[in-house]
Design a protein around this motif. Structure first.
Motif, mmCIF file in Angstrom:
data_model
loop_
_atom_site.group_PDB
_atom_site.id
_atom_site.type_symbol
_atom_site.label_atom_id
_atom_site.label_comp_id
_atom_site.label_asym_id
_atom_site.label_seq_id
_atom_site.Cartn_x
_atom_site.Cartn_y
_atom_site.Cartn_z
ATOM 1 N N SER A 12 31.895 -8.070 2.266
ATOM 2 C CA SER A 12 31.061 -6.925 1.895
ATOM 3 C C SER A 12 30.188 -6.490 3.068
ATOM 4 N N LEU A 13 29.598 -7.458 3.782
ATOM 5 C CA LEU A 13 28.790 -7.112 4.959
ATOM 6 C C LEU A 13 29.652 -6.470 6.043
ATOM 7 N N ASP A 14 30.905 -6.921 6.178
ATOM 8 C CA ASP A 14 31.817 -6.253 7.123
ATOM 9 C C ASP A 14 31.892 -4.755 6.814
ATOM 10 N N LEU A 15 32.036 -4.437 5.527
ATOM 11 C CA LEU A 15 32.187 -3.038 5.131
ATOM 12 C C LEU A 15 30.906 -2.253 5.382
ATOM 13 N N PHE A 16 29.749 -2.862 5.113
ATOM 14 C CA PHE A 16 28.490 -2.176 5.419
ATOM 15 C C PHE A 16 28.362 -1.911 6.919
ATOM 16 N N GLU A 17 28.919 -2.796 7.742
ATOM 17 C CA GLU A 17 28.848 -2.620 9.190
ATOM 18 C C GLU A 17 29.865 -1.603 9.704
ATOM 19 N N ARG A 18 31.062 -1.603 9.108
ATOM 20 C CA ARG A 18 32.154 -0.776 9.625
ATOM 21 C C ARG A 18 32.181 0.630 9.040
ATOM 22 N N GLU A 19 31.740 0.770 7.809
ATOM 23 C CA GLU A 19 31.829 2.045 7.109
ATOM 24 C C GLU A 19 30.426 2.568 6.832
ATOM 25 N N ASP A 20 30.268 3.843 6.811
ATOM 26 C CA ASP A 20 28.934 4.464 6.789
ATOM 27 C C ASP A 20 28.385 4.555 5.359
ATOM 28 N N ARG A 21 28.067 3.404 4.779
ATOM 29 C CA ARG A 21 27.521 3.413 3.424
ATOM 30 C C ARG A 21 26.164 4.120 3.369
ATOM 31 N N LEU A 22 25.367 3.975 4.396
ATOM 32 C CA LEU A 22 24.059 4.637 4.410
ATOM 33 C C LEU A 22 24.237 6.153 4.412
ATOM 34 N N GLY A 23 25.151 6.643 5.235
ATOM 35 C CA GLY A 23 25.435 8.077 5.239
ATOM 36 C C GLY A 23 25.995 8.540 3.907
ATOM 37 N N GLN A 24 26.813 7.705 3.279
ATOM 38 C CA GLN A 24 27.345 8.065 1.960
ATOM 39 C C GLN A 24 26.227 8.169 0.928
ATOM 40 N N ALA A 25 25.267 7.241 0.973
ATOM 41 C CA ALA A 25 24.134 7.314 0.044
ATOM 42 C C ALA A 25 23.333 8.594 0.255
ATOM 43 N N GLN A 26 23.186 8.997 1.497
ATOM 44 C CA GLN A 26 22.448 10.237 1.780
ATOM 45 C C GLN A 26 23.221 11.460 1.286
ATOM 46 N N ARG B 241 22.036 14.251 -1.702
ATOM 47 C CA ARG B 241 22.050 15.713 -1.597
ATOM 48 C C ARG B 241 22.793 16.331 -2.772
ATOM 49 N N GLN B 242 23.924 15.752 -3.132
ATOM 50 C CA GLN B 242 24.699 16.305 -4.237
ATOM 51 C C GLN B 242 23.979 16.096 -5.569
ATOM 52 N N LEU B 243 23.401 14.908 -5.768
ATOM 53 C CA LEU B 243 22.641 14.656 -6.991
ATOM 54 C C LEU B 243 21.484 15.637 -7.132
ATOM 55 N N SER B 244 20.750 15.847 -6.048
ATOM 56 C CA SER B 244 19.587 16.733 -6.093
ATOM 57 C C SER B 244 19.994 18.140 -6.502
ATOM 58 N N ALA B 245 21.095 18.615 -5.954
ATOM 59 C CA ALA B 245 21.536 19.976 -6.256
ATOM 60 C C ALA B 245 22.116 20.084 -7.665
ATOM 61 N N GLU B 246 22.933 19.125 -8.061
ATOM 62 C CA GLU B 246 23.693 19.279 -9.297
ATOM 63 C C GLU B 246 22.951 18.820 -10.542
ATOM 64 N N LEU B 247 21.896 18.009 -10.397
ATOM 65 C CA LEU B 247 21.076 17.638 -11.555
ATOM 66 C C LEU B 247 19.943 18.639 -11.805
ATOM 67 N N PRO C 291 29.103 3.859 -7.357
ATOM 68 C CA PRO C 291 29.542 3.224 -6.114
ATOM 69 C C PRO C 291 29.286 4.163 -4.935
ATOM 70 N N LEU C 292 28.866 3.617 -3.830
ATOM 71 C CA LEU C 292 28.527 4.463 -2.679
ATOM 72 C C LEU C 292 29.761 5.149 -2.090
ATOM 73 N N THR C 293 30.931 4.684 -2.482
ATOM 74 C CA THR C 293 32.169 5.277 -1.981
ATOM 75 C C THR C 293 32.656 6.432 -2.843
ATOM 76 N N ILE C 294 31.912 6.826 -3.840
ATOM 77 C CA ILE C 294 32.370 7.860 -4.769
ATOM 78 C C ILE C 294 32.619 9.179 -4.043
ATOM 79 N N GLY C 295 33.688 9.860 -4.432
ATOM 80 C CA GLY C 295 34.009 11.147 -3.834
ATOM 81 C C GLY C 295 33.228 12.285 -4.485
ATOM 82 N N GLU C 296 33.275 13.430 -3.839
ATOM 83 C CA GLU C 296 32.518 14.586 -4.321
ATOM 84 C C GLU C 296 32.948 15.010 -5.722
ATOM 85 N N GLY C 297 34.243 14.975 -5.989
ATOM 86 C CA GLY C 297 34.735 15.411 -7.291
ATOM 87 C C GLY C 297 34.311 14.482 -8.415
#
Length: 433
Positions: free
Chosen positions: A324-338, A342-348, A403-409
């Protein structure tokens, strides 16, 4: 749609009378939904129905279900060493994970004690704080926590949850009550906290807080300045500060991997769990600063930390956590949360202004529609299922922590369901204030 009781698979029909579910009145609760598999952000039920999981299995599945990197790590570990006790022994996954967590965390938070669950990790932090003072020749046995706080369901953790808003009111008095204060969000509440510490500080082993977001107590947000006030107050009165990051740790807030680092406030002890293994296996960690650990470093064997969960540092769980830590290091989970924020703020936002809606808010991978009063909880849950999402509101809080990996749709599916249900709830119950 959920299956009718008569269509449930045999394993559920046979086990239902014996399986005691959490937070559930077993006499009146509807049949639990029979999940047969999960992939990505979706749960698949026995009848083939798929639900988008909007709460990531109680905030654990940060990388989505069945991420191949974590699965492969667990399979490799299973072939060599599934578990061995840490009493007098050690193994590579636990040692590697401890070193990695110490490197990731700010400051000198670098002594890691493993356990199996978040509640237990908080129990250990509290016990660690009491024994810290005993080892230094002082007896401090009380704790201070905050309104809106939640820290677990075990006995001592119940005593540091909000006694009025939580689910543990009936247990008041079973264990000694602790001190509860309002978070120091402004000068007035900071002054009240200071007065409380002036009176009771000599007896307080530690202050415990969920940094930036109080989760199960209502998804309540506060700022970094609140935490700086807490750190300064603890320093003035010589009290340990515990950050419970079980919910907010590992990029959930979108502000940083850990709330303490994002806020620039260093606690003396931090607790971690939930997303640590990516929602695959139970594991938690209680991590202490050097000055806390040093109080246990002694020739006297009775000054050792007197705790030892049987499955602490389980090799399979540690292998999952390292992956799991490998994935946090290799993939941009922080950017995904951001991006999620943005999408939550607009769509809620369309829910704001509906009759009976008190607030709409989002932070990182957390989106909330707060209702002004309770309606029909069973109706809420059923409507979400009918709309193809798995969401589990608590009290007046409709929320999603996908999940932080959730897609826009898929995220739009969740936000659409939240706004739709909030609107329908408003029509039914919104004028019942």
């Amino acid at each position: 749609m959920a299956q009718a009781a008569g269509d449930n698979p045999r394993w559920l029909a046979e086990g239902r009378g014996h399986l005691w579910l959490p937070y559930t009145q077993m006499k009146t609760a509807p049949e639990p939904l029979p999940v047969v598999s999960a992939e990505g952000v979706r749960l698949r039920l026995a009848d083939g129905t798929e639900l988008v999981d909007g709460i990531a299995s109680w905030w654990t599945v940060a990388h989505g279900y069945r991420h191949p990197h974590i699965e492969q790590a667990v399979k490799r570990q299973l072939e060599t060493l599934p578990h061995v006790m840490l009493g007098g022994l050690a193994h590579e996954p636990a040692a590697t994970l401890a070193a990695r967590l110490a490197k990731m965390l700010p400051g000198d938070l670098d002594h890691v004690f493993f356990s199996e669950s978040g509640s237990v990790s908080v129990e250990i932090a509290l016990k660690m704080a009491v024994q810290y003072w005993l080892n230094k020749g002082e007896r401090r046995t009380r704790f201070l926590s905050f309104t809106g706080g939640y820290h677990g369901d075990t006995f001592v953790t119940m005593s540091v949850c909000d006694p009025e808003e939580g689910m543990h009111t009936m247990f008041r008095g079973v264990v000694p009550e602790q001190l509860i204060a309002d978070l120091p969000t402004d000068d007035e509440t900071a002054a009240r906290l200071d007065a409380l510490l002036e009176t009771h500080g000599h007896a307080i082993a530690a202050v415990v807080v969920e940094p930036l977001v109080q989760g199960a107590g209502g998804m309540k947000f506060h700022d970094a300045e609140t935490l700086r006030r807490l750190r300064a107050a603890c320093d003035r009165y010589g009290i340990l500060l515990i950050f419970d990051e079980i919910f907010v740790g590992f990029a959930r807030t979108g502000l940083g991997m850990f709330a303490c680092a994002a806020a620039g406030v260093l606690p003396d002890i931090i607790t971690l769990s939930k997303a640590l293994t990516g929602g695959t296996l139970p594991l938690a960690a209680t991590v202490a600063r050097a000055r806390v650990f040093d109080a246990f470093w002694d020739d006297d064997p009775l000054k050792a930390l007197m705790h030892g969960p049987t499955y602490m540092g389980n090799a399979l769980a540690c292998a999952a956590a390292n992956a799991s830590l490998d994935l946090f290091e290799r993939e941009d989970r922080l950017g995904q949360a951001q991006r999620i924020e943005r999408q939550l703020s607009a769509e809620l936002e369309p829910a704001r202004g509906l009759p009976g809606v008190r607030d709409v808010r989002a932070l990182g991978g957390i989106g909330v529609i707060e209702l002004s009063h309770l309606g029909d909880a069973a109706w809420l849950k059923q409507r979400f299922r009918e709309l193809g999402v798995w969401l589990r509101p608590f009290g007046t809080i409709l929320y999603t922590t996908p999940p932080l990996t959730i897609g826009e749709g898929d995220l739009r599916h969740l936000t659409g369901a939240l706004v739709t249900v909030a609107g329908e709830w408003s029509d039914r119950f919104g004028k019942g204030e």
